[in-house]
Design a protein around this motif. Sequence first.
Motif, PDB file in Angstrom:
ATOM      1  N   ALA A  60      26.026 100.890  38.548  1.00  0.00           N
ATOM      2  CA  ALA A  60      25.305 100.121  37.534  1.00  0.00           C
ATOM      3  C   ALA A  60      26.219  99.775  36.362  1.00  0.00           C
ATOM      4  N   GLU A  63      28.617  97.031  37.547  1.00  0.00           N
ATOM      5  CA  GLU A  63      27.911  95.758  37.729  1.00  0.00           C
ATOM      6  C   GLU A  63      27.580  95.110  36.390  1.00  0.00           C
ATOM      7  N   SER A  64      27.415  95.931  35.345  1.00  0.00           N
ATOM      8  CA  SER A  64      27.101  95.361  34.035  1.00  0.00           C
ATOM      9  C   SER A  64      28.250  94.493  33.522  1.00  0.00           C
ATOM     10  N   THR A  65      29.490  94.794  33.896  1.00  0.00           N
ATOM     11  CA  THR A  65      30.595  93.935  33.465  1.00  0.00           C
ATOM     12  C   THR A  65      30.495  92.552  34.098  1.00  0.00           C
ATOM     13  N   ILE A  67      27.702  91.126  34.911  1.00  0.00           N
ATOM     14  CA  ILE A  67      26.589  90.462  34.231  1.00  0.00           C
ATOM     15  C   ILE A  67      27.034  89.948  32.868  1.00  0.00           C
TER      16      ILE A  67
END
Length: 88
Positions: A60, A63-65, A67
């Motif tokens: 998570a 993956e935030s990078t 996003i």
Amino acid sequence: MSEHGLLGMTAIITAGLTMALGALGAALGESRIGAAAMDALARQPDEASTITRNQFVALAMVESTAIFCLVISLILLFANPFIGGAGG
């Protein structure tokens, strides 16, 4: 070419590079996390729940990078104050 067109073209190229590098970095990071989790599960199968939980937290965060890169690209394309986007 006008200054407005040059800024628009630069924004489009920058948005594309941002998404490409963001997706590449996230894919490489997620593959390393997956490989490390599989190695850890092979070594200590009794700790599967702890390893899996930590793996999902790490995925998570990585993956935030990607996003964030998507958000930056969308701002460059649609709300860029220098070229009169939606907000300007």
